[in-house]
Design an enzyme around this catalytic site. Structure first.
Site, mmCIF file in Angstrom:
data_model
loop_
_atom_site.group_PDB
_atom_site.id
_atom_site.type_symbol
_atom_site.label_atom_id
_atom_site.label_comp_id
_atom_site.label_asym_id
_atom_site.label_seq_id
_atom_site.Cartn_x
_atom_site.Cartn_y
_atom_site.Cartn_z
ATOM 1 N N ASP A 29 -2.150 6.976 -3.254
ATOM 2 C CA ASP A 29 -1.256 5.913 -2.824
ATOM 3 C C ASP A 29 -0.507 4.893 -3.767
ATOM 4 O O ASP A 29 -0.940 4.821 -4.846
ATOM 5 C CB ASP A 29 -1.476 5.409 -1.281
ATOM 6 N N ASP B 70 -5.893 3.033 -3.230
ATOM 7 C CA ASP B 70 -6.946 3.019 -2.501
ATOM 8 C C ASP B 70 -7.092 4.173 -1.577
ATOM 9 O O ASP B 70 -8.269 4.289 -0.923
ATOM 10 C CB ASP B 70 -6.898 1.552 -1.551
ATOM 11 N N ARG B 71 -6.041 4.928 -1.492
ATOM 12 C CA ARG B 71 -6.148 6.345 -0.578
ATOM 13 C C ARG B 71 -6.473 7.351 -1.583
ATOM 14 O O ARG B 71 -5.898 7.366 -2.737
ATOM 15 C CB ARG B 71 -5.036 6.266 0.390
ATOM 16 N N LYS C 81 -11.135 0.321 -0.351
ATOM 17 C CA LYS C 81 -11.458 1.796 -0.745
ATOM 18 C C LYS C 81 -10.776 1.842 -2.067
ATOM 19 O O LYS C 81 -10.217 1.075 -2.585
ATOM 20 C CB LYS C 81 -10.716 2.431 0.757
ATOM 21 N N ASP D 223 -1.127 1.893 -3.845
ATOM 22 C CA ASP D 223 -1.760 0.489 -4.597
ATOM 23 C C ASP D 223 -3.425 1.297 -5.008
ATOM 24 O O ASP D 223 -4.154 0.400 -5.493
ATOM 25 C CB ASP D 223 -2.154 -0.543 -3.709
ATOM 26 N N SER E 117 0.813 -1.285 -0.004
ATOM 27 C CA SER E 117 0.168 -0.074 -0.024
ATOM 28 C C SER E 117 0.887 1.215 -0.070
ATOM 29 O O SER E 117 1.479 1.401 -0.817
ATOM 30 C CB SER E 117 -1.107 0.051 1.211
ATOM 31 N N HIS E 118 0.648 2.036 1.119
ATOM 32 C CA HIS E 118 1.428 3.333 1.006
ATOM 33 C C HIS E 118 2.858 3.358 1.549
ATOM 34 O O HIS E 118 3.383 4.160 1.883
ATOM 35 C CB HIS E 118 0.737 4.394 2.120
HETATM 36 C C1 G16 Z 1 -4.845 -0.016 5.800
HETATM 37 C C2 G16 Z 1 -6.610 -0.552 5.984
HETATM 38 C C3 G16 Z 1 -7.185 0.917 6.572
HETATM 39 C C4 G16 Z 1 -6.416 1.495 7.648
HETATM 40 C C5 G16 Z 1 -5.121 1.989 7.238
HETATM 41 C C6 G16 Z 1 -4.211 2.390 8.455
HETATM 42 O O1 G16 Z 1 -4.903 0.766 4.789
HETATM 43 O O2 G16 Z 1 -6.999 -0.829 4.991
HETATM 44 O O3 G16 Z 1 -8.388 0.332 7.051
HETATM 45 O O4 G16 Z 1 -7.014 2.705 8.025
HETATM 46 O O5 G16 Z 1 -4.381 0.789 6.789
HETATM 47 O O6 G16 Z 1 -4.009 1.310 9.469
HETATM 48 P P1 G16 Z 1 -3.047 1.504 10.704
HETATM 49 O O7 G16 Z 1 -3.614 2.538 11.418
HETATM 50 O O8 G16 Z 1 -3.300 0.054 11.432
HETATM 51 O O9 G16 Z 1 -1.777 1.472 10.238
HETATM 52 P P2 G16 Z 1 -3.924 0.585 3.587
HETATM 53 O O10 G16 Z 1 -4.052 1.620 2.651
HETATM 54 O O11 G16 Z 1 -2.683 0.640 4.178
HETATM 55 O O12 G16 Z 1 -4.113 -0.596 3.007
#
Ligand code: G16
Length: 543
Positions: free
Chosen positions: A277, A281-282, A376, A279, A113-114
């Site tokens: 980001d 989704d953000r 997302k 992938d 992801s990010h």
């Molecule tokens: C993931 C989850 C999100 C979450 C985020 C941050 O996003 O899918 O629901 O809000 O991580 O999570 P944490 O606070 O546990 O680091 P992504 O975009 O990283 O897949």
């Protein structure tokens, strides 16, 4: 075709976090590390023989090697069709959509992801089930359990598959379909939003900048914003997925997208800017001299969702994660939409979406989406905003000020203490938990504690319980401090502290966020004993 059983030994650290198994590339590159985890996934699933598996990734370093391993193992494990994005590219939301559209058994997404990419960055593997959503905890626990005892995996001994050409190949009776990563998704977006109105807005001279941060959304953004909507060539920047994201940290927030924020606060500013980001989704939205907080964004989307025809017969409710500010709650109440508060992790929205309880969902962590898929969706969120702007003829700042005028402004910020020693972070939180009952009614500066509790969640659809999902401290004036450990890091612990303070005075809607929250931040440091436990005076990042 020669299917081989390869002997292996378990790794004991393959426990998925908030969203998949994210580890340093160097960890993933250990002998059989990836193979073990993929086989642990397959061994925990039933009934996929002959069915379709969607496979793609965000293009980060190690994507190319890993995708070949996944495809070959899927063939060896006897999936019937493997649908893979050209050059191994698929955004997380696109995978979710493709699984649903083609009624696939599931999908494997190669992404962290990010999190940063490159040889010293992170890699990740995520499994999504047939509804298009990330595997729920019961399943990811099964993957972990299996990974602890795995002794062999299945692999075919064939040359690498050419993923550069769109088309279908037959590999020993298994179909490998290389597809255009953008096409189906872009068509779907056109079904949801009023492309005609948005196109007209661009024709009238509206200017946008979309920063794909060298992550996966570049090809989607070029096609949708520039080609289909006529945003103009050059509207999309950093639009080629790169293994190391070109040195950018592909997390669209005030810290890592600072270059975009600076541009929007300068004389170069365009009407609207957005970013996504690694992938896809953000999302981040900026107006001229204006940063849109994701919690406010959810509130405004909730205001306007009934104006978008696709949703008019699906207005069920709104869901937000617990640390997301309560701005959307005011709008939901006004509109008579039920409001659900879930733990952090997009997967928790899944059951609400499946049961037609939620139409739109959002998170403070720059995530929003709706029942159109089960992930997302960054590009969708940007299109939603473009649609609102086209519909109202107003800009981001004006729309947000109208929200604040009506309900008050929930000043919101997230402070992160990164790379803490895990034991230290856990001790800090355990100590706080012990002290929670005694905190009620106590006063700190001008704040009096109304309640201080651990957030435990019971899924309203399945009745499944998830304990220990963070700590919420409410004050009598409605302010809130929340703390929890991040579940997405790949090393050490990140302590997250979320702050909310509602100000209704219409003359105080444009104050400096950190100044407004200053006292609350100091109160949190005192209550959590941050300095005492971590030795730190300041958070690592503030967003
Ligand atoms: C993931 C989850 C999100 C979450 C985020 C941050 O996003 O899918 O629901 O809000 O991580 O999570 P944490 O606070 O546990 O680091 P992504 O975009 O990283 O897949």
């Amino acid at each position: 075709m020669d299917i081989k059983s390869i002997t292996t030994k378990p790794y004991l650290d393959q426990k998925p976090g908030t969203s998949g198994l994210r580890k340093k590339v160097s960890v993933y590159k250990q002998d059989n590390y990836l193979e073990n985890y993929i086989q642990s996934i397959f061994d925990s699933l039933k009934g996929f023989e002959g069915k379709t598996l969607v496979v793609g990734g965000d293009g980060r370093y190690f994507n190319h090697e890993a995708i070949q391993v996944v495809i070959k193992m899927a063939i060896a494990n006897q999936f019937g069709t493997i649908m893979v994005g050209q050059n191994g590219i698929l955004s997380t939301p696109a995978v979710s959509y493709l699984i649903r559209k083609y009624e696939a058994f599931g999908g494997i997404i190669l992404t962290a992801s990010h999190n940063p990419g490159g040889p010293d960055g992170d890699f990740g593997v995520k499994f999504n089930t047939s509804n298009g959503g990330a595997a729920l905890e019961a399943l990811t626990d099964a993957f972990f359990k299996r990974s602890q005892v795995i002794e062999r995996y299945w692999m075919v001994d064939i040359p690498d598959i050419d993923l550069s050409q769109i088309g279908e190949q037959d590999i020993g009776g298994v179909k490998v379909q290389v597809i255009d990563p953008v096409c189906d998704y872009a068509d779907y977006m056109q079904e949801i939003f009023d492309f005609k109105a948005i196109r007209q807005m661009f024709q009238n001279g509206f200017k946008m900048r979309f920063d794909a941060m060298n992550g996966v959304t570049g090809p989607y953004a070029h096609r949708i914003f520039e080609e289909m909507l006529g945003a103009g060539l050059g509207s999309v920047v950093h639009g080629t997925p790169l293994p190391d994201f070109g040195g950018l940290h592909p997390e669209p927030n005030l810290v890592h997208a600072k270059h975009l924020v600076d541009m929007m606060y300068s004389s170069e500013a365009v009407d609207f800017a957005a970013a996504s980001d690694g992938d896809g989704d953000r999302y981040l939205i900026l107006g001229k001299n204006f940063f849109l907080n994701p919690s406010d964004s959810l509130a405004i989307m909730t205001q306007y969702i009934d104006k978008i025809p696709f949703y008019q017969d699906k207005l069920y409710g709104v869901a937000r994660s617990m640390p997301t500010s309560y701005a959307a709650d005011f709008v939901a109440k006004d509109k008579n939409y039920p409001l659900y508060q879930t733990p952090t992790g997009w997967k928790f929205f899944g059951t609400l979406l499946e049961a037609d309880k939620a139409t739109i969902c959002g998170e403070e962590s720059f995530g929003a989406s709706s029942l159109h898929i089960r992930e997302k969706d960054g590009i969708w969120a940007v299109l939603f905003w473009l649609n609102i702007l086209a519909l109202t003829g107003q800009d981001v700042s004006t729309l947000t000020h109208a929200l604040w005028q009506k309900y008050g402004r929930v000043y919101t910020s997230l402070h992160n203490y990164e790379e803490l020693d895990s034991d230290t972070a856990n001790t800090l939180l355990n100590d706080l938990k012990m002290r929670l009952p005694a905190l009620k009614d106590q006063r700190f500066k001008n704040y009096q504690i109304l309640s201080a509790e651990v957030f435990n969640y019971t899924d309203v659809v399945t009745g499944e319980e998830s304990f220990n999902q963070g700590i919420q401290i409410y004050f009598t004036d409605g302010s809130r401090i929340i703390t929890r450990l991040s579940g997405t890091g790949s090393s050490g612990a990140t302590l997250r502290l979320y702050f909310n303070r509602l100000i209704k005075d219409p003359t105080k809607l444009d104050l400096d966020v950190q100044l407004v929250l200053k006292d609350l931040v100091e109160v949190a440091s005192e209550i959590l004993k941050i300095k005492e436990y971590t030795g730190r005076d300041y958070p690592t990042t503030i967003t």
